[in-house]
Design a protein around this motif. Structure first.
Motif, PDB file in Angstrom:
ATOM      1  N   ASP A  59      29.965  49.638   5.722  1.00 21.57           N
ATOM      2  CA  ASP A  59      29.865  50.021   7.132  1.00 21.57           C
ATOM      3  C   ASP A  59      31.025  49.487   7.974  1.00 21.57           C
ATOM      4  OD1 ASP A  59      28.462  51.494   9.068  1.00 21.57           O
ATOM      5  OD2 ASP A  59      27.529  49.693   9.888  1.00 21.57           O
TER       6      ASP A  59
ATOM      7  N   GLN B 182      34.768  58.070  -1.852  1.00 17.93           N
ATOM      8  CA  GLN B 182      34.626  57.221  -0.684  1.00 17.93           C
ATOM      9  C   GLN B 182      35.860  56.331  -0.558  1.00 17.93           C
ATOM     10  OE1 GLN B 182      32.196  57.315   1.559  1.00 17.93           O
ATOM     11  NE2 GLN B 182      31.065  58.920   0.457  1.00 17.93           N
TER      12      GLN B 182
ATOM     13  N   GLN C 238      22.280  55.354  16.772  1.00 16.95           N
ATOM     14  CA  GLN C 238      23.146  56.415  16.240  1.00 16.95           C
ATOM     15  C   GLN C 238      23.261  56.252  14.723  1.00 16.95           C
ATOM     16  OE1 GLN C 238      26.932  56.687  18.409  1.00 16.95           O
ATOM     17  NE2 GLN C 238      25.989  55.620  20.130  1.00 16.95           N
ATOM     18  N   PRO C 239      22.169  56.540  13.999  1.00 17.47           N
ATOM     19  CA  PRO C 239      22.174  56.290  12.550  1.00 17.47           C
ATOM     20  C   PRO C 239      23.238  57.076  11.786  1.00 17.47           C
ATOM     21  CG  PRO C 239      20.270  57.598  13.205  1.00 17.47           C
ATOM     22  CD  PRO C 239      20.896  57.109  14.464  1.00 17.47           C
ATOM     23  N   ASP C 240      23.693  58.173  12.352  1.00 12.81           N
ATOM     24  CA  ASP C 240      24.703  58.990  11.671  1.00 12.81           C
ATOM     25  C   ASP C 240      26.115  58.726  12.181  1.00 12.81           C
ATOM     26  OD1 ASP C 240      22.688  60.266  10.157  1.00 12.81           O
ATOM     27  OD2 ASP C 240      22.309  61.678  11.789  1.00 12.81           O
ATOM     28  N   ALA C 241      26.283  57.719  13.013  1.00 10.78           N
ATOM     29  CA  ALA C 241      27.616  57.397  13.531  1.00 10.78           C
ATOM     30  C   ALA C 241      28.536  56.965  12.397  1.00 10.78           C
ATOM     31  CB  ALA C 241      27.517  56.287  14.573  1.00 10.78           C
ATOM     32  N   ALA C 242      29.817  57.225  12.566  1.00  9.88           N
ATOM     33  CA  ALA C 242      30.805  56.794  11.572  1.00  9.88           C
ATOM     34  C   ALA C 242      30.778  55.274  11.460  1.00  9.88           C
ATOM     35  CB  ALA C 242      32.191  57.263  11.986  1.00  9.88           C
TER      36      ALA C 242
ATOM     37  N   ARG D 155      23.861  51.169  15.420  1.00 14.09           N
ATOM     38  CA  ARG D 155      23.423  51.787  14.166  1.00 14.09           C
ATOM     39  C   ARG D 155      21.986  52.279  14.290  1.00 14.09           C
ATOM     40  NH1 ARG D 155      25.833  54.546  11.609  1.00 14.09           N
ATOM     41  NH2 ARG D 155      27.485  53.094  11.008  1.00 14.09           N
TER      42      ARG D 155
END
Length: 311
Positions: free
Chosen positions: A218, A255, A65-69, A62
């Protein structure tokens, strides 16, 4: 005695140092992770030291890769509970921040493991890497330990007798396929989602099917669909149910959510934290012509879920 959770490694008192530790992300605390923890447990007994797990929050992925799924398999609270029956005394949750990300492998061994935690023994998996650029390995950790006063053991890759790869990535693959039996076989228990019950549109109440709605946050997204479930309430009760996990095509949500209908239960759960095991995926999400068709299908799903849960 409940596991002690220590968030950090700086300025610890001697009473919170000196453990034999298992080091890793341990997301899922699956059976492969449990083998590493068992190696640390053997060392703890030989050294007459506490048994501890060293993990990170947030997960290093995280940070980088802060924008990772969404990808997590458990919350830190779930991790602590999963470690308790393994005999773990302490969980060190180290903040994965800019300082941690910039540490060399030697700095991590020297400053965190030796000086910070006072580590007596470190157990790691065969593929363990650490330090900036992932330059550290089990072999380099062993060399550092000789100089810094701790021993190191490395656990070889462990596969199930039936050929299952025991890894977090294998759990995620099983969840993406909706194969809850395979996920549970790797984890050693059902995959579970824990979260606070929030207000929804309350449409289910209009057809006699009230649901407890839990954001996925998350957590990685298992295959969307209908699941047979078991939920643990804050008071310890375990309630069978059926849940929709996803975006609910007929009344699409912005969401994805877990919406659990708890069987034979009627109480206000808003604001409370539920942990729900996903026992089996019954079908994929569907769109219906009207509420009557939806209710008929949910009733059929409930019958199917009860049959799975009894079996």
């Amino acid at each position: 005695m409940a596991i002690e959770v220590i968030r950090g490694w700086r300025d610890l008192t001697p009473a919170k140092q000196g453990a034999a530790v298992a080091i890793g992300a341990f997301d899922g605390v699956h059976r492969g992770h449990q083998a590493v923890i068992a190696a640390a447990r053997d060392a703890a007994r030989a050294l007459d030291a506490p048994l501890a797990v060293v993990s990170f929050d947030p997960h290093p992925r995280r940070w980088f890769q802060p924008d990772a799924a969404p990808f997590r398999l458990m919350t830190p609270e779930q991790m602590a509970r999963a470690l308790e029956p393994l005999g773990v005394d302490r969980l060190y949750l180290l903040p994965f921040d800019a300082d941690m990300a910039a540490m060399s492998d030697e700095d991590f061994a020297r400053n965190v493991l030796a000086a910070g935690l006072g580590t007596k023994h470190a157990a790691v998996g065969f593929d363990f890497t650490f330090g900036k650029g992932r330059t550290g390995s089990p072999e380099s950790l062993r060399r550092y330990g000789v100089d810094l006063g701790f021993t190191v053991s490395t656990v070889d890759r462990l596969d199930d007798l039936h050929g299952l790869k025991l890894s977090s990535s294998a759990v995620r693959e099983a969840l993406q396929a909706g194969d809850m039996n395979r996920a549970a076989a790797i984890l050693g228990r059902p995959f579970a989602i824990e979260g606070e019950v929030v207000h929804g549109d309350k449409r289910g109440r209009t057809i006699g099917i009230p649901t407890a709605n839990i954001p996925l946050a998350d957590y990685m997204r298992p295959a969307y669909g209908i699941y047979a479930t078991r939920s643990r309430l804050p008071d310890g009760r375990i309630i069978d149910g059926v849940a929709n996990l996803g975006i609910r095509p007929m009344f699409e949500t912005e969401q994805p959510m877990l919406e659990v209908w708890l069987f034979d239960f009627d109480a206000d759960l808003y604001g409370q934290t539920l942990e729900t095991d996903l026992i089996a995926r019954l079908r994929g999400e569907m769109k219906f012509d009207d509420l009557d068709a939806l209710k008929a299908q949910i009733d059929a799903d409930a019958v199917a879920a009860r049959a799975v849960l009894v079996g």
